[in-house]
Design an enzyme around this catalytic site. Structure first.
Site, PDB file in Angstrom:
ATOM      1  CB  SER A 115      -1.009  -0.008   1.152  1.00 17.53           C
ATOM      2  OG  SER A 115      -0.399  -0.314   2.377  1.00 17.53           O
ATOM      3  CG  ASP A 182      -4.413  -3.725   5.174  1.00 16.58           C
ATOM      4  OD1 ASP A 182      -5.209  -4.658   5.383  1.00 16.58           O
ATOM      5  OD2 ASP A 182      -3.402  -3.834   4.438  1.00 16.58           O
TER       6      ASP A 182
HETATM    7  N1  SAM Z   1      -1.216  -2.257   4.239  1.00 12.59           N
HETATM    8  C1  SAM Z   1      -0.219  -3.205   3.779  1.00 12.59           C
HETATM    9  C2  SAM Z   1      -0.393  -3.379   2.283  1.00 12.59           C
HETATM   10  O1  SAM Z   1      -1.540  -3.294   1.788  1.00 12.59           O
HETATM   11  O2  SAM Z   1       0.598  -3.567   1.572  1.00 12.59           O
HETATM   12  C3  SAM Z   1      -0.309  -4.537   4.476  1.00 12.59           C
HETATM   13  C4  SAM Z   1      -0.374  -4.435   5.972  1.00 12.59           C
HETATM   14  S1  SAM Z   1      -0.484  -5.954   6.817  1.00 12.59           S
HETATM   15  C5  SAM Z   1      -2.073  -6.562   6.420  1.00 12.59           C
HETATM   16  C6  SAM Z   1      -0.674  -5.400   8.477  1.00 12.59           C
HETATM   17  C7  SAM Z   1       0.595  -4.829   9.071  1.00 12.59           C
HETATM   18  O3  SAM Z   1       0.279  -4.178  10.286  1.00 12.59           O
HETATM   19  C8  SAM Z   1       1.653  -5.860   9.422  1.00 12.59           C
HETATM   20  O4  SAM Z   1       2.838  -5.533   8.746  1.00 12.59           O
HETATM   21  C9  SAM Z   1       1.821  -5.737  10.947  1.00 12.59           C
HETATM   22  O5  SAM Z   1       3.158  -5.906  11.358  1.00 12.59           O
HETATM   23  C10 SAM Z   1       1.364  -4.332  11.196  1.00 12.59           C
HETATM   24  N2  SAM Z   1       0.814  -4.041  12.531  1.00 12.59           N
HETATM   25  C11 SAM Z   1       0.186  -4.872  13.394  1.00 12.59           C
HETATM   26  N3  SAM Z   1      -0.310  -4.189  14.438  1.00 12.59           N
HETATM   27  C12 SAM Z   1      -0.003  -2.872  14.218  1.00 12.59           C
HETATM   28  C13 SAM Z   1      -0.296  -1.661  14.912  1.00 12.59           C
HETATM   29  N4  SAM Z   1      -1.005  -1.673  16.046  1.00 12.59           N
HETATM   30  N5  SAM Z   1       0.136  -0.493  14.392  1.00 12.59           N
HETATM   31  C14 SAM Z   1       0.841  -0.481  13.214  1.00 12.59           C
HETATM   32  N6  SAM Z   1       1.147  -1.582  12.519  1.00 12.59           N
HETATM   33  C15 SAM Z   1       0.723  -2.773  13.006  1.00 12.59           C
END
Ligand code: SAM
Length: 313
Positions: A115, A182
């Site tokens: 993203s 996300d």
């Molecule tokens: N948005 C990205 C994309 O579309 O390419 C994918 C994101 S992935 C589904 C979710 C990410 O959120 C992971 O890399 C995880 O390490 C991170 N994450 C988990 N909890 C989080 C938090 N509370 N705040 C920020 N990042 C977090």
């Protein structure tokens, strides 16, 4: 706590849906000259190798972006799937294909833009991008990938909690924002935190566009999420759009199901996901109405493959 790594899932059908929607929204929001702030509360690593260990292990991209690019001729595949002689690729899907192609100029799709890089493609000099990523390794990888863009203060990478961190950036100075939320939903509490974020964000900045991705899985919290988001948007007097894409049946195989080798059939994994958007750009619904049936035709694997698209306001 942090076993989720998006590298295992990069380019899967859920990314295809999420990034097609994200691009379509950005295209609309960057038509106006006024600066836009984009906040990605869960940014991931930014760029992924589809021929690397993580992606090869899961093979998820083969049911998503790689399946699209395996078609020798997408237009012909669409004509075959729909039976309509003049099928052309929907502009939102074409934009997504062009985006992925721009990261893979040699022809083969080996790199997948997450993203942050989807957003960066449409970012103009006046816009800002705020990226939150809490996983230490992914946050370092993201910072390294973003550094290569030499974007300076235009893009900020924050190794902080994105649910909380969003509050710092809304309302933005020019009062135009797109927020992508996300999470990995690795923790059950993520569902409640998404709802709190949506309600709080609408109080702080009622005219922002808020996009939430979620998995369509047989879990009460996942099932309730879009319904509760609708209630939050409706109570705030805001319009919403809800889109889902399923590529195959999500039913677990029967105990008697065997594959040819004699081994037990595998569970199907994630088979469907959704995007819920509060204050969607008006052009999003027609863009998805054209693109989603084509995604079902190209990515669908059985008779359970389908899309849904509803909106209000
Ligand atoms: N948005 C990205 C994309 O579309 O390419 C994918 C994101 S992935 C589904 C979710 C990410 O959120 C992971 O890399 C995880 O390490 C991170 N994450 C988990 N909890 C989080 C938090 N509370 N705040 C920020 N990042 C977090």
């Amino acid at each position: 706590m942090f076993s989720y790594r998006h590298a295992f899932h990069a380019g899967n059908h859920a990314d295809v849906l999420k990034h097609t929607v994200l691009l379509a929204m950005l295209k609309h929001l960057t038509e106006k000259e006024a600066p836009l702030t984009v906040v990605d509360t869960h940014a991931g690593a930014g760029l992924y190798r589809l021929d690397g260990d993580y992606a090869s292990t899961s093979g998820e991209a083969s049911e998503g972006v790689l399946r699209l690019f395996l078609q020798p001729n997408i237009t012909q595949a669409l004509v075959k799937a729909s039976g309509v002689a003049t099928e052309t690729i929907a502009p939102a899907l074409q934009d997504y294909l062009d985006l992925v192609r721009s990261f893979n100029t040699s022809g083969q799709v080996k790199v997948y833009p997450g993203s942050p890089f989807v957003v960066h493609q449409l970012l103009r000099a006046q816009d800002k991008l705020k990226l939150f990523e809490l996983h230490p390794a992914d946050s370092r990888a993201l910072a390294g990938n973003i550094a290569q863009l030499e974007a300076g203060r235009q893009i900020a990478v924050l190794a902080e909690d994105g649910f909380e961190g969003l509050k710092k950036f809304i309302p933005p100075p020019a009062r135009r924002a797109l927020v992508l939320c996300d999470p990995s939903y690795e923790m059950k509490t993520d569902y409640a935190r998404v709802l709190t974020l949506a309600a709080d964000a609408l109080k702080r900045f009622a005219t922002g566009t808020y996009a939430v991705w979620y998995p369509v899985i047989p879990r009460p919290e996942a099932h309730d999420l879009p319904r509760r988001l609708k209630t939050i948007a409706t109570k705030a007097g805001k319009g919403w759009l809800h889109a889902t894409l399923a590529i195959k049946s999500g039913k677990p195989p029967l105990a008697t199901d065997k594959v040819n080798s004699g081994e037990k059939a595998q569970r199907p994994g994630l088979t469907a996901s959704g995007m819920f958007i509060v204050n969607p750009p008006f052009s999003l619904k027609p863009a998805l109405a054209a693109a989603l049936p084509q995604l079902v035709a190209l990515l669908g694997q059985d008779s359970s493959a389908r899309f849904s698209l509803e909106s209000a306001g």
